[in-house]
Design a protein around this motif. Structure first.
Motif, short mmCIF file in Angstrom:
data_model
loop_
_atom_site.label_atom_id
_atom_site.label_comp_id
_atom_site.label_asym_id
_atom_site.label_seq_id
_atom_site.Cartn_x
_atom_site.Cartn_y
_atom_site.Cartn_z
N SER A 1 6.62 0.12 -6.91
CA SER A 1 7.16 -0.51 -5.69
C SER A 1 6.21 -0.46 -4.51
CB SER A 1 8.48 0.16 -5.31
OG SER A 1 8.24 1.52 -4.97
N SER A 2 5.24 0.46 -4.51
CA SER A 2 4.27 0.54 -3.41
C SER A 2 2.99 1.16 -3.96
CB SER A 2 4.82 1.42 -2.27
OG SER A 2 4.72 2.80 -2.63
N ALA A 3 1.96 1.18 -3.13
CA ALA A 3 0.66 1.70 -3.57
C ALA A 3 0.71 3.18 -3.88
CB ALA A 3 -0.39 1.43 -2.48
N VAL A 4 1.79 3.87 -3.45
CA VAL A 4 1.89 5.31 -3.73
C VAL A 4 3.07 5.63 -4.66
CG1 VAL A 4 0.67 5.99 -1.63
CG2 VAL A 4 3.16 5.72 -1.58
N ASP A 5 3.64 4.60 -5.27
CA ASP A 5 4.71 4.81 -6.27
C ASP A 5 4.03 4.66 -7.63
OD1 ASP A 5 7.03 5.00 -7.67
OD2 ASP A 5 7.87 3.07 -7.02
N LEU A 6 3.64 5.80 -8.23
CA LEU A 6 2.74 5.78 -9.38
C LEU A 6 3.49 5.85 -10.72
CD1 LEU A 6 0.03 8.31 -8.08
CD2 LEU A 6 0.28 5.87 -7.57
N VAL A 7 2.85 5.30 -11.75
CA VAL A 7 3.36 5.41 -13.12
C VAL A 7 2.15 5.49 -14.05
CG1 VAL A 7 3.55 2.88 -13.38
CG2 VAL A 7 4.91 4.38 -14.86
N THR A 8 2.30 6.20 -15.15
CA THR A 8 1.21 6.31 -16.13
C THR A 8 1.75 5.93 -17.52
OG1 THR A 8 1.70 8.57 -16.79
CG2 THR A 8 0.27 8.29 -14.85
N GLN A 9 0.83 5.78 -18.47
CA GLN A 9 1.26 5.49 -19.84
C GLN A 9 2.13 6.62 -20.38
OE1 GLN A 9 -2.40 4.76 -21.93
NE2 GLN A 9 -2.52 2.65 -21.17
N THR A 10 1.87 7.84 -19.91
CA THR A 10 2.67 8.98 -20.40
C THR A 10 4.13 8.85 -19.97
OG1 THR A 10 0.69 10.35 -20.35
CG2 THR A 10 2.79 11.50 -20.53
N PRO B 1 11.37 10.53 -17.19
CA PRO B 1 10.49 11.17 -18.17
C PRO B 1 9.49 12.13 -17.52
CG PRO B 1 9.85 8.87 -17.83
CD PRO B 1 11.14 9.07 -17.09
N ILE B 2 9.00 11.75 -16.32
CA ILE B 2 8.14 12.68 -15.56
C ILE B 2 8.62 12.62 -14.12
CG2 ILE B 2 5.83 13.32 -14.79
CD1 ILE B 2 4.62 11.87 -17.12
N ASP B 3 9.37 13.61 -13.68
CA ASP B 3 9.71 13.66 -12.26
C ASP B 3 8.59 14.46 -11.60
OD1 ASP B 3 11.30 13.01 -10.04
OD2 ASP B 3 11.91 15.11 -9.94
N GLY B 4 7.86 13.75 -10.72
CA GLY B 4 6.64 14.34 -10.16
C GLY B 4 5.43 13.63 -10.76
N THR B 5 5.51 12.31 -10.88
CA THR B 5 4.37 11.58 -11.48
C THR B 5 3.11 11.75 -10.63
OG1 THR B 5 5.87 10.00 -12.48
CG2 THR B 5 3.59 9.30 -12.26
N THR B 6 3.25 11.78 -9.31
CA THR B 6 2.06 11.98 -8.46
C THR B 6 1.45 13.35 -8.74
OG1 THR B 6 3.06 10.55 -6.81
CG2 THR B 6 1.22 11.90 -6.07
N ASN B 7 2.30 14.36 -8.92
CA ASN B 7 1.81 15.69 -9.29
C ASN B 7 1.07 15.62 -10.62
OD1 ASN B 7 3.11 16.64 -7.04
ND2 ASN B 7 4.65 17.84 -8.13
N PHE B 8 1.66 14.91 -11.58
CA PHE B 8 1.04 14.76 -12.91
C PHE B 8 -0.37 14.16 -12.77
CE2 PHE B 8 0.22 11.92 -16.54
CZ PHE B 8 0.27 12.82 -17.59
N VAL B 9 -0.46 13.10 -11.97
CA VAL B 9 -1.75 12.41 -11.81
C VAL B 9 -2.80 13.35 -11.20
CG1 VAL B 9 -2.87 10.54 -10.49
CG2 VAL B 9 -0.73 10.10 -11.73
N HIS B 10 -2.36 14.24 -10.32
CA HIS B 10 -3.30 15.13 -9.62
C HIS B 10 -3.33 16.55 -10.20
CE1 HIS B 10 -4.29 12.36 -6.30
NE2 HIS B 10 -3.11 11.84 -6.60
N SER B 11 -2.62 16.77 -11.30
CA SER B 11 -2.50 18.12 -11.89
C SER B 11 -1.95 19.14 -10.88
CB SER B 11 -3.84 18.62 -12.44
OG SER B 11 -4.27 17.77 -13.46
#
Ligand code: IPD
Length: 280
Positions: free
Chosen positions: A37-46, A91-101
Motif C-alpha cells: 500500500s505504500s513505499a514502507v508497507d513491505l512484503v517478501t516471497q517468504t 504469516p510474518i507479523d513484523g515484515t520490516t523487522n524480517f527484512v532488516h533482521s
C-alpha cells in the motif's frame, strides 16, 4: 464442539511452529523485498510462501474452513468475516523487522467462529515463544500461564505503540500528537517491537501496561486480542467504545483504567476499514 476446536487449535500450534522455522531459515537469504500500500508497507516471497504453507496444511485437514490471510487479501481476496470457522493469518507479523533482521518476528493465527475469536496463536519464532489462548481457558507462553500487569497508575507504566506504514502527513501528525501527549503524562517509557502481535503478547505477559495503534489490520491483532483478554486485559476502540477487529484501531491494556487514560490522549483518525469495498 469443545473438543473439535481444541483439535483445530492443536493444528494451528503445529503449523505456526513449522511456519516459524521456515521464516527463521529464510531470515538471512530472502532479499525479495516488494511494496504494497505504500513505499514502507513491505512484503517478501517468504510472507507469500509461508501463508500458502499454512493455508494448504489447514485445507487438507479442515476443507470447509475459510481464510482471511494478509497476503491473499493483498492479492485481491475479500476481507469479510462470516459466521463460518475462519483462520485469520499473518504469516510474518513484523515484515520490516524480517527484512532488516530486527529480532522480533511472529507468525500470528487467529480462529473465529460466529465472528468471535475462539483461539489465538502467536509464535515469536526468533525467541522460540509460543503464545496461545483459547476462549474462556486462559493465555499461555510455552505452556506457562500469562497474567497482565497489576499496575493502575499510568505514570508508572510502559506503553507500546508503532508508527505503522502510512506516511500520509495528516496521519503522521496525529500519531506524533498522541505520542507527545502520552510521553508528557509522563509515563515511564514508550516502546515498540515492530510487530502488533508481539506488542500484544507483551501486554499479556505484564511487561508493558498497554499497546495502541491506528492502521493495524485484522490479521495483526485477531490472535493477540484473545491472548490479551484471556491474560486478564481489556480491549477497546481508540474512542473508548468496543473493539472492532475490522476497524484498524485498537487499545489493548492491562485494565480499564489505563485503557481509558490512553484513549483520552489519542488523536483519533479512521483509516479505511478492512471490510470496506476496494476503491473503484
Ligand atoms: C505490521 C506490524 C507493525 C504495525 C503495522 C502492521 P506486518 O504488520 O504489526 O508493527 O505497525 O501496522 O501492519 O505488515 O509486518 O504484517
Amino acid at each position: 464442539m469443545a473438543d473439535t476446536w481444541q483439535m483445530v487449535m492443536d493444528h494451528a500450534v503445529a503449523v505456526a511452529r513449522k511456519a516459524g522455522q521456515v521464516v527463521c531459515e529464510a531470515l538471512s537469504h530472502d532479499r525479495s523485498v516488494m511494496t504494497k500500500s505504500s513505499a514502507v508497507d513491505l512484503v517478501t516471497q517468504t510472507d507469500q510462501k509461508v501463508e500458502q504453507l499454512i493455508i494448504q496444511s489447514v485445507k487438507e485437514k479442515f476443507p470447509t474452513h475459510r481464510f482471511i490471510g494478509e497476503e491473499s487479501v493483498a492479492a485481491g481476496d475479500t476481507c469479510i468475516l462470516t459466521e463460518d470457522p475462519t483462520w485469520i493469518i499473518d504469516p510474518i507479523d513484523g515484515t520490516t523487522n524480517f527484512v532488516h533482521s530486527f529480532p522480533f518476528i511472529a507468525v500470528s493465527i487467529g480462529f473465529t467462529v460466529n465472528r468471535q475469536v475462539e483461539f489465538g496463536v502467536v509464535y515469536s519464532c526468533l525467541e522460540d515463544k509460543m503464545f496461545t489462548a483459547r476462549r474462556g481457558k486462559g493465555a499461555f507462553c510455552n505452556g506457562e500461564p500469562l497474567q497482565v500487569s497489576e499496575q493502575t497508575d499510568v505514570h508508572q507504566s510502559i506503553i507500546a505503540t508503532e508508527f505503522g506504514s502510512s506516511r500520509d502527513p495528516e496521519a503522521v501528525d496525529r500519531i506524533f500528537c498522541s505520542l507527545r501527549n502520552i510521553l508528557g503524562l509522563p509515563v515511564h517509557g514508550v516502546r515498540g517491537a515492530g510487530t502488533a502481535a508481539i506488542n500484544m503478547c507483551m501486554v499479556a505477559s505484564g511487561c508493558v501496561e498497554a499497546y495502541y495503534e491506528i492502521g493495524i489490520h485484522i490479521w495483526d491483532v485477531a490472535a493477540g486480542s484473545l491472548i490479551v483478554s484471556e491474560a486478564g486485559g481489556v480491549l477497546m476502540d481508540i474512542d473508548g467504545g468496543d473493539m472492532d477487529l475490522m476497524s484498524r484501531r485498537i487499545v489493548a491494556a492491562n485494565n480499564k483504567k489505563i485503557a481509558e487514560r490512553i484513549v483520552k490522549e489519542i488523536s483519533a483518525f479512521s483509516p479505511p476499514r478492512d471490510d470496506s469495498p476496494p476503491p473503484k
